[in-house]
Design a protein around this motif. Structure first.
Motif, PDB file in Angstrom:
ATOM      1  N   CYS A  90      26.928  91.410  -7.640  1.00  0.00           N
ATOM      2  CA  CYS A  90      27.791  90.839  -8.673  1.00  0.00           C
ATOM      3  C   CYS A  90      28.823  89.906  -8.043  1.00  0.00           C
ATOM      4  O   CYS A  90      29.083  88.811  -8.554  1.00  0.00           O
ATOM      5  N   ALA A  91      29.399  90.327  -6.917  1.00  0.00           N
ATOM      6  CA  ALA A  91      30.377  89.496  -6.219  1.00  0.00           C
ATOM      7  C   ALA A  91      29.744  88.194  -5.733  1.00  0.00           C
ATOM      8  O   ALA A  91      30.344  87.113  -5.831  1.00  0.00           O
ATOM      9  N   VAL A  92      28.522  88.294  -5.210  1.00  0.00           N
ATOM     10  CA  VAL A  92      27.817  87.093  -4.757  1.00  0.00           C
ATOM     11  C   VAL A  92      27.586  86.138  -5.931  1.00  0.00           C
ATOM     12  O   VAL A  92      27.803  84.920  -5.823  1.00  0.00           O
ATOM     13  N   GLY A  93      27.158  86.688  -7.059  1.00  0.00           N
ATOM     14  CA  GLY A  93      26.906  85.857  -8.231  1.00  0.00           C
ATOM     15  C   GLY A  93      28.173  85.201  -8.759  1.00  0.00           C
ATOM     16  O   GLY A  93      28.165  84.016  -9.118  1.00  0.00           O
ATOM     17  N   VAL A  94      29.272  85.956  -8.822  1.00  0.00           N
ATOM     18  CA  VAL A  94      30.541  85.398  -9.299  1.00  0.00           C
ATOM     19  C   VAL A  94      31.004  84.285  -8.362  1.00  0.00           C
ATOM     20  O   VAL A  94      31.468  83.220  -8.803  1.00  0.00           O
ATOM     21  N   LEU A  95      30.883  84.515  -7.060  1.00  0.00           N
ATOM     22  CA  LEU A  95      31.268  83.501  -6.084  1.00  0.00           C
ATOM     23  C   LEU A  95      30.430  82.235  -6.249  1.00  0.00           C
ATOM     24  O   LEU A  95      30.941  81.113  -6.149  1.00  0.00           O
ATOM     25  N   ASP A  96      29.145  82.426  -6.515  1.00  0.00           N
ATOM     26  CA  ASP A  96      28.275  81.274  -6.722  1.00  0.00           C
ATOM     27  C   ASP A  96      28.667  80.506  -7.978  1.00  0.00           C
ATOM     28  O   ASP A  96      28.628  79.269  -8.003  1.00  0.00           O
ATOM     29  N   ASP A  97      29.050  81.228  -9.033  1.00  0.00           N
ATOM     30  CA  ASP A  97      29.487  80.562 -10.259  1.00  0.00           C
ATOM     31  C   ASP A  97      30.763  79.753 -10.043  1.00  0.00           C
ATOM     32  O   ASP A  97      30.974  78.724 -10.686  1.00  0.00           O
ATOM     33  N   LEU A  98      31.614  80.233  -9.130  1.00  0.00           N
ATOM     34  CA  LEU A  98      32.911  79.586  -8.928  1.00  0.00           C
ATOM     35  C   LEU A  98      32.845  78.432  -7.936  1.00  0.00           C
ATOM     36  O   LEU A  98      33.482  77.391  -8.136  1.00  0.00           O
ATOM     37  N   ASP A 102      25.394  77.658  -1.316  1.00  0.00           N
ATOM     38  CA  ASP A 102      24.115  77.119  -0.887  1.00  0.00           C
ATOM     39  C   ASP A 102      23.015  78.122  -1.215  1.00  0.00           C
ATOM     40  O   ASP A 102      23.182  79.335  -1.052  1.00  0.00           O
ATOM     41  N   TRP A 103      21.855  77.618  -1.667  1.00  0.00           N
ATOM     42  CA  TRP A 103      20.809  78.524  -2.142  1.00  0.00           C
ATOM     43  C   TRP A 103      20.288  79.419  -1.025  1.00  0.00           C
ATOM     44  O   TRP A 103      19.899  80.562  -1.276  1.00  0.00           O
ATOM     45  N   MET A 104      20.284  78.941   0.207  1.00  0.00           N
ATOM     46  CA  MET A 104      19.820  79.765   1.324  1.00  0.00           C
ATOM     47  C   MET A 104      20.768  80.939   1.559  1.00  0.00           C
ATOM     48  O   MET A 104      20.329  82.065   1.826  1.00  0.00           O
ATOM     49  N   LEU A 105      22.059  80.665   1.431  1.00  0.00           N
ATOM     50  CA  LEU A 105      23.052  81.732   1.610  1.00  0.00           C
ATOM     51  C   LEU A 105      22.922  82.769   0.510  1.00  0.00           C
ATOM     52  O   LEU A 105      22.966  83.981   0.767  1.00  0.00           O
ATOM     53  N   LYS A 106      22.721  82.302  -0.722  1.00  0.00           N
ATOM     54  CA  LYS A 106      22.592  83.239  -1.844  1.00  0.00           C
ATOM     55  C   LYS A 106      21.320  84.070  -1.719  1.00  0.00           C
ATOM     56  O   LYS A 106      21.335  85.283  -1.971  1.00  0.00           O
ATOM     57  N   LEU A 107      20.218  83.428  -1.326  1.00  0.00           N
ATOM     58  CA  LEU A 107      18.970  84.164  -1.147  1.00  0.00           C
ATOM     59  C   LEU A 107      19.097  85.181  -0.018  1.00  0.00           C
ATOM     60  O   LEU A 107      18.595  86.312  -0.130  1.00  0.00           O
ATOM     61  N   GLY A 108      19.767  84.801   1.059  1.00  0.00           N
ATOM     62  CA  GLY A 108      19.974  85.740   2.163  1.00  0.00           C
ATOM     63  C   GLY A 108      20.772  86.959   1.722  1.00  0.00           C
ATOM     64  O   GLY A 108      20.454  88.096   2.110  1.00  0.00           O
ATOM     65  N   ALA A 109      21.800  86.737   0.904  1.00  0.00           N
ATOM     66  CA  ALA A 109      22.593  87.854   0.389  1.00  0.00           C
ATOM     67  C   ALA A 109      21.743  88.758  -0.496  1.00  0.00           C
ATOM     68  O   ALA A 109      21.849  89.991  -0.443  1.00  0.00           O
ATOM     69  N   GLN A 110      20.894  88.162  -1.307  1.00  0.00           N
ATOM     70  CA  GLN A 110      20.012  88.962  -2.165  1.00  0.00           C
ATOM     71  C   GLN A 110      19.065  89.831  -1.336  1.00  0.00           C
ATOM     72  O   GLN A 110      18.837  91.002  -1.658  1.00  0.00           O
ATOM     73  N   GLY A 224      26.997  84.961 -16.397  1.00  0.00           N
ATOM     74  CA  GLY A 224      26.931  84.263 -15.124  1.00  0.00           C
ATOM     75  C   GLY A 224      25.908  84.874 -14.177  1.00  0.00           C
ATOM     76  O   GLY A 224      25.209  85.833 -14.502  1.00  0.00           O
ATOM     77  N   ASP A 225      25.838  84.317 -12.974  1.00  0.00           N
ATOM     78  CA  ASP A 225      24.916  84.849 -11.970  1.00  0.00           C
ATOM     79  C   ASP A 225      25.265  86.280 -11.604  1.00  0.00           C
ATOM     80  O   ASP A 225      24.375  87.082 -11.294  1.00  0.00           O
ATOM     81  N   GLY A 226      26.555  86.597 -11.640  1.00  0.00           N
ATOM     82  CA  GLY A 226      26.969  87.957 -11.286  1.00  0.00           C
ATOM     83  C   GLY A 226      26.347  89.002 -12.194  1.00  0.00           C
ATOM     84  O   GLY A 226      25.785  90.003 -11.733  1.00  0.00           O
ATOM     85  N   GLY A 227      26.409  88.777 -13.501  1.00  0.00           N
ATOM     86  CA  GLY A 227      25.834  89.736 -14.438  1.00  0.00           C
ATOM     87  C   GLY A 227      24.320  89.723 -14.443  1.00  0.00           C
ATOM     88  O   GLY A 227      23.680  90.778 -14.476  1.00  0.00           O
TER      89      GLY A 227
END
Length: 398
Positions: A90-98, A102-110, A224-227
């Motif tokens: 959720c934190a990763v998604g909220v940060l991405d919304d704000l 980068d998509w690689m960073l988000k995918l790595g977190a997932q 958002g991405d977080g939810g």
């Protein structure tokens, strides 16, 4: 009543938290600008995931106090892992919304979050057909990570219309909860009804019900991405908890032939539209030389709008497809296969007709116009221009 209580707590906490988060976001101007691919026209907060996460935490807290779920909380490491994963994604998604990560960073977190869940909480250790097991623990973990990441992104990809994700998730999760309840009747122990999968699914339903009032068209706030990512994570976790741990081949009767595959088919059926949208988006973007996570305005819900459906109409069509597929899979457990197939085919026909309705109307209007012009030409009269249809009016999204 126990599940209703947990779902009600999740709904109440989410609803109240949504109002608080919305007020804070509007007061401090925490909302991103409208993007080209967005279908809304005014800046809207995307912090609904924060309220939904609080609803999940509150519901788990209440469930931990109920004797019926004592068996679930007897393994606290699984619960803490799931809650930690939900908060993290959720934190990763909220940060991405704000800040637009980068998509690689988000995918790595997932992948990291999914790995934690697969190692410490739930993983696919067997397939529910004749006790078929995954050959190794490494393969089990890898397969579980793949499923979790895939479902998270599939749910996130369809989050483009007001109430779309929340509503389809309620329908699909309700069907999955009913499935868990039905197969639990095959066990003698009472605690079979109160499993981790059934608890997660009830909480998912409650959270979405609580968030839907502020997300219904016209939405005051988006999840958002977080939810969306958090819902995908929890949905995948509940499906894995059932699919990987129940062997219907030992239950006899209703588990024969096709119904034995229901634990695999039902989660996929519920996510049919998100997974289809995800697959098409990846193929489309890679074929164009773009990142598979590069945003565009060609998702299924965008195409429904371009066909001529209203915002609400497009959402209801998604609801209808989800309901037909989900309920259709359940019918295989209680009716002969030919009855279930007939129900699903009938539902598909109705949904297909509703989906194609705007195109059919345009084709019919074109046919009438051509017919009118030909009749007028035969009479030697110049046909007057037909009144503009709704699709010809200024401002049409096409």
């Amino acid at each position: 009543m126990t599940f209703l209580l947990v779902a009600a707590v999740a709904a109440l906490v989410t609803f109240v938290a949504s109002r608080v988060v919305l007020a804070l976001a509007l007061r401090h101007g925490i909302h991103p600008p409208v993007r080209e691919r967005d279908v809304h026209s005014r800046p809207t907060p995307r912090l609904g995931g924060v309220a939904m996460c609080l609803g999940v935490l509150g519901a788990f807290g209440v469930a931990s106090l109920l004797p019926d779920f004592a068996g679930v909380f007897a393994e606290p490491i699984r619960i803490w892992t799931l809650l930690g994963a939900a908060i993290a994604i959720c934190a990763v998604g909220v940060l991405d919304d704000l800040v637009d990560l980068d998509w690689m960073l988000k995918l790595g977190a997932q992948i990291l979050v999914a790995a934690g869940v697969a190692v410490l909480a739930v993983q696919i250790v067997s397939l529910p057909v004749a006790g078929l097991t995954v050959p190794s623990s490494q393969m089990s973990i890898a397969l579980s990570i793949l499923v979790i990441v895939l479902v998270m992104n599939a749910v996130n990809f369809i989050d483009g219309l007001d109430g779309l994700v929340a509503g389809t998730t309620i329908i699909g999760a309700a069907a999955f909860w009913a499935y868990i309840w039905m197969i639990s009747e095959n066990f003698a122990q009472r605690n079979a009804y109160f499993s981790l999968a059934s608890l997660i699914t009830a909480i998912i339903i409650g959270v979405c019900v609580g968030f839907l009032p502020v997300n219904w068209h016209r939405a005051k706030m988006f999840m958002g991405d977080g939810g969306a990512l958090m819902l995908g994570l929890l949905t995948a976790a509940s499906a894995i908890a059932v699919t990987g741990q129940i062997d219907l081949g030992t239950m006899g009767g209703r588990s024969q032939i096709l119904p034995a595959f229901i634990p695999i088919l039902l989660p996929l059926a519920i996510l049919l539209l998100p997974l289809t949208d995800f697959a098409l988006a990846v193929i489309r973007r890679v074929a164009n030389g773009n990142s598979p996570f590069a945003a565009d305005r060609k998702h299924l819900h965008h195409r429904l709008l371009d066909m001529g459906h209203s915002h609400l109409g497009a959402v209801l069509i998604f609801y209808a497809w989800t309901a037909v597929v989900s309920v259709g899979c359940l019918v295989f457990l209680i009716q002969p296969w030919w009855v279930a197939v007939g129900i699903m085919v009938g539902g598909f026909v109705v949904c297909a007709v509703l989906t194609a309705a705007p195109v059919s109307r345009r084709v019919w209007r074109t046919f009438l116009r051509v017919l009118h012009e030909r009749r007028a030409a035969r009479r030697g009269v110049r046909p007057s221009r037909l009144a503009a249809t709704s699709s010809d009016r200024p401002g049409d999204h096409r």
